[in-house]
Design a protein around this motif. Sequence first.
Motif, PDB file in Angstrom:
ATOM      1  N   TYR A  80     -10.359   1.748 -47.676  1.00  0.00           N
ATOM      2  CA  TYR A  80     -10.832   2.745 -46.728  1.00  0.00           C
ATOM      3  C   TYR A  80     -11.641   2.087 -45.615  1.00  0.00           C
ATOM      4  CZ  TYR A  80      -9.840   5.636 -50.810  1.00  0.00           C
ATOM      5  OH  TYR A  80      -9.232   6.227 -51.892  1.00  0.00           O
ATOM      6  N   LEU A  81     -11.689   2.769 -44.490  1.00  0.00           N
ATOM      7  CA  LEU A  81     -12.593   2.390 -43.415  1.00  0.00           C
ATOM      8  C   LEU A  81     -13.268   3.660 -42.922  1.00  0.00           C
ATOM      9  CD1 LEU A  81     -13.609  -0.004 -41.676  1.00  0.00           C
ATOM     10  CD2 LEU A  81     -11.940   0.721 -39.953  1.00  0.00           C
ATOM     11  N   GLN A  82     -14.528   3.810 -43.282  1.00  0.00           N
ATOM     12  CA  GLN A  82     -15.305   4.936 -42.801  1.00  0.00           C
ATOM     13  C   GLN A  82     -15.910   4.563 -41.458  1.00  0.00           C
ATOM     14  OE1 GLN A  82     -15.841   8.089 -44.180  1.00  0.00           O
ATOM     15  NE2 GLN A  82     -16.868   8.502 -42.229  1.00  0.00           N
ATOM     16  N   MET A  83     -15.617   5.370 -40.447  1.00  0.00           N
ATOM     17  CA  MET A  83     -16.064   5.082 -39.090  1.00  0.00           C
ATOM     18  C   MET A  83     -16.977   6.203 -38.622  1.00  0.00           C
ATOM     19  SD  MET A  83     -12.516   3.615 -37.460  1.00  0.00           S
ATOM     20  CE  MET A  83     -11.732   5.226 -37.448  1.00  0.00           C
ATOM     21  N   ASN A  84     -18.227   5.871 -38.383  1.00  0.00           N
ATOM     22  CA  ASN A  84     -19.212   6.837 -37.904  1.00  0.00           C
ATOM     23  C   ASN A  84     -19.682   6.462 -36.506  1.00  0.00           C
ATOM     24  OD1 ASN A  84     -19.104   8.107 -40.447  1.00  0.00           O
ATOM     25  ND2 ASN A  84     -20.739   6.801 -41.246  1.00  0.00           N
ATOM     26  N   SER A  85     -20.303   7.401 -35.852  1.00  0.00           N
ATOM     27  CA  SER A  85     -20.854   7.175 -34.501  1.00  0.00           C
ATOM     28  C   SER A  85     -19.814   6.520 -33.599  1.00  0.00           C
ATOM     29  CB  SER A  85     -22.101   6.292 -34.586  1.00  0.00           C
ATOM     30  OG  SER A  85     -23.073   6.884 -35.415  1.00  0.00           O
ATOM     31  N   LEU A  86     -18.638   7.081 -33.593  1.00  0.00           N
ATOM     32  CA  LEU A  86     -17.541   6.496 -32.832  1.00  0.00           C
ATOM     33  C   LEU A  86     -17.810   6.530 -31.340  1.00  0.00           C
ATOM     34  CD1 LEU A  86     -14.632   7.849 -34.986  1.00  0.00           C
ATOM     35  CD2 LEU A  86     -14.956   5.444 -34.384  1.00  0.00           C
ATOM     36  N   LYS A  87     -17.311   5.496 -30.672  1.00  0.00           N
ATOM     37  CA  LYS A  87     -17.477   5.334 -29.231  1.00  0.00           C
ATOM     38  C   LYS A  87     -16.095   5.265 -28.589  1.00  0.00           C
ATOM     39  CE  LYS A  87     -21.518   2.377 -30.082  1.00  0.00           C
ATOM     40  NZ  LYS A  87     -22.114   1.035 -29.821  1.00  0.00           N
ATOM     41  N   PRO A  88     -16.006   5.600 -27.302  1.00  0.00           N
ATOM     42  CA  PRO A  88     -14.700   5.492 -26.626  1.00  0.00           C
ATOM     43  C   PRO A  88     -14.104   4.087 -26.729  1.00  0.00           C
ATOM     44  CG  PRO A  88     -16.202   6.781 -25.298  1.00  0.00           C
ATOM     45  CD  PRO A  88     -17.006   6.250 -26.454  1.00  0.00           C
ATOM     46  N   GLU A  89     -14.928   3.070 -26.775  1.00  0.00           N
ATOM     47  CA  GLU A  89     -14.406   1.703 -26.876  1.00  0.00           C
ATOM     48  C   GLU A  89     -13.850   1.374 -28.265  1.00  0.00           C
ATOM     49  OE1 GLU A  89     -17.446   2.654 -25.776  1.00  0.00           O
ATOM     50  OE2 GLU A  89     -19.001   1.211 -26.389  1.00  0.00           O
ATOM     51  N   ASP A  90     -13.990   2.285 -29.212  1.00  0.00           N
ATOM     52  CA  ASP A  90     -13.350   2.118 -30.515  1.00  0.00           C
ATOM     53  C   ASP A  90     -11.892   2.571 -30.504  1.00  0.00           C
ATOM     54  OD1 ASP A  90     -16.415   3.220 -32.005  1.00  0.00           O
ATOM     55  OD2 ASP A  90     -15.679   1.149 -31.894  1.00  0.00           O
ATOM     56  N   THR A  91     -11.458   3.144 -29.406  1.00  0.00           N
ATOM     57  CA  THR A  91     -10.079   3.597 -29.286  1.00  0.00           C
ATOM     58  C   THR A  91      -9.118   2.426 -29.430  1.00  0.00           C
ATOM     59  OG1 THR A  91     -10.643   5.493 -27.903  1.00  0.00           O
ATOM     60  CG2 THR A  91      -8.387   4.644 -27.745  1.00  0.00           C
ATOM     61  N   ALA A  92      -8.188   2.541 -30.364  1.00  0.00           N
ATOM     62  CA  ALA A  92      -7.245   1.452 -30.657  1.00  0.00           C
ATOM     63  C   ALA A  92      -6.291   1.896 -31.747  1.00  0.00           C
ATOM     64  CB  ALA A  92      -7.990   0.203 -31.109  1.00  0.00           C
ATOM     65  N   VAL A  93      -5.278   1.094 -31.968  1.00  0.00           N
ATOM     66  CA  VAL A  93      -4.469   1.225 -33.173  1.00  0.00           C
ATOM     67  C   VAL A  93      -5.136   0.367 -34.251  1.00  0.00           C
ATOM     68  CG1 VAL A  93      -2.232   0.864 -34.249  1.00  0.00           C
ATOM     69  CG2 VAL A  93      -2.367   1.611 -31.852  1.00  0.00           C
ATOM     70  N   TYR A  94      -5.374   0.980 -35.401  1.00  0.00           N
ATOM     71  CA  TYR A  94      -6.050   0.295 -36.492  1.00  0.00           C
ATOM     72  C   TYR A  94      -5.037  -0.099 -37.566  1.00  0.00           C
ATOM     73  CZ  TYR A  94     -10.645   1.322 -34.619  1.00  0.00           C
ATOM     74  OH  TYR A  94     -11.771   1.360 -33.824  1.00  0.00           O
ATOM     75  N   TYR A  95      -5.142  -1.344 -37.992  1.00  0.00           N
ATOM     76  CA  TYR A  95      -4.215  -1.899 -38.972  1.00  0.00           C
ATOM     77  C   TYR A  95      -4.986  -2.379 -40.204  1.00  0.00           C
ATOM     78  CZ  TYR A  95      -1.091  -2.338 -34.925  1.00  0.00           C
ATOM     79  OH  TYR A  95      -0.325  -2.089 -33.818  1.00  0.00           O
ATOM     80  N   CYS A  96      -4.421  -2.161 -41.369  1.00  0.00           N
ATOM     81  CA  CYS A  96      -4.946  -2.835 -42.555  1.00  0.00           C
ATOM     82  C   CYS A  96      -4.015  -3.994 -42.887  1.00  0.00           C
ATOM     83  CB  CYS A  96      -5.096  -1.897 -43.738  1.00  0.00           C
ATOM     84  SG  CYS A  96      -3.564  -1.309 -44.456  1.00  0.00           S
ATOM     85  N   ALA A  97      -4.564  -4.976 -43.576  1.00  0.00           N
ATOM     86  CA  ALA A  97      -3.806  -6.178 -43.895  1.00  0.00           C
ATOM     87  C   ALA A  97      -4.362  -6.814 -45.156  1.00  0.00           C
ATOM     88  CB  ALA A  97      -3.853  -7.166 -42.739  1.00  0.00           C
ATOM     89  N   SER A  98      -3.519  -7.576 -45.824  1.00  0.00           N
ATOM     90  CA  SER A  98      -3.929  -8.241 -47.066  1.00  0.00           C
ATOM     91  C   SER A  98      -3.898  -9.747 -46.889  1.00  0.00           C
ATOM     92  CB  SER A  98      -3.011  -7.832 -48.222  1.00  0.00           C
ATOM     93  OG  SER A  98      -1.690  -8.287 -47.986  1.00  0.00           O
ATOM     94  N   SER A  99      -4.786 -10.390 -47.621  1.00  0.00           N
ATOM     95  CA  SER A  99      -4.884 -11.848 -47.568  1.00  0.00           C
ATOM     96  C   SER A  99      -5.154 -12.394 -48.962  1.00  0.00           C
ATOM     97  CB  SER A  99      -6.008 -12.248 -46.617  1.00  0.00           C
ATOM     98  OG  SER A  99      -6.221 -13.640 -46.635  1.00  0.00           O
ATOM     99  N   LEU A 100      -4.754 -13.630 -49.191  1.00  0.00           N
ATOM    100  CA  LEU A 100      -5.013 -14.244 -50.489  1.00  0.00           C
ATOM    101  C   LEU A 100      -6.482 -14.641 -50.654  1.00  0.00           C
ATOM    102  CD1 LEU A 100      -1.785 -16.396 -50.928  1.00  0.00           C
ATOM    103  CD2 LEU A 100      -2.347 -14.207 -51.997  1.00  0.00           C
TER     104      LEU A 100
END
Length: 122
Positions: A80-100
Motif C-alpha cells: 500500500y501507499l497511503q498518501m496524505n496532504s496531497l499537492k498538485p506536484e504529486d500528480t503522476a502515474v504511480y507504479y509499484c515494483a519488486s526487487s530482490l
Amino acid sequence: QVQLVESGGGLVQAGGSLRLSCAASGRALSRYAMGWFRQAPGKDREFVATTTYSGGSTYYADSVKGRFTISRDNAKNTVYLQMNSLKPEDTAVYYCASSLYTSTTLRNYNYWGQGTQVTVSS
C-alpha cells in the motif's frame, strides 16, 4: 515471475488523501522488497518509497517524507501507499515494483505494474 496490479488512483483536491494498493500474484510477495515510483508528464520516473521484505524498514523520497506511508501485508500479497496532504506536484502515474533487495534505484527493480493515475487539483 511476479505480476503486479495497482489500484486506488483518482482525482483528489489538494490537501486530500488517497491510498494506492498493489496486488501481487505469481510468487509470494514476502520474497521481495517493494517500491513505489511515479512519473509525471514529461519527466523521468522517480523513486517515491520502498519497504523491506518484512516491512520492518521503510525509506522515502524527501519530497514525500512525512506525507506518504508505504506498508505491506504479505499474507494478502499486497503493498500500500497511503498518501496524505496531497499537492498538485504529486500528480503522476504511480507504479509499484519488486526487487530482490531494498533499493531506491529504479534499475534494481525487475517487475513492474501497469501504473495508476493520481491527479491532484489545486
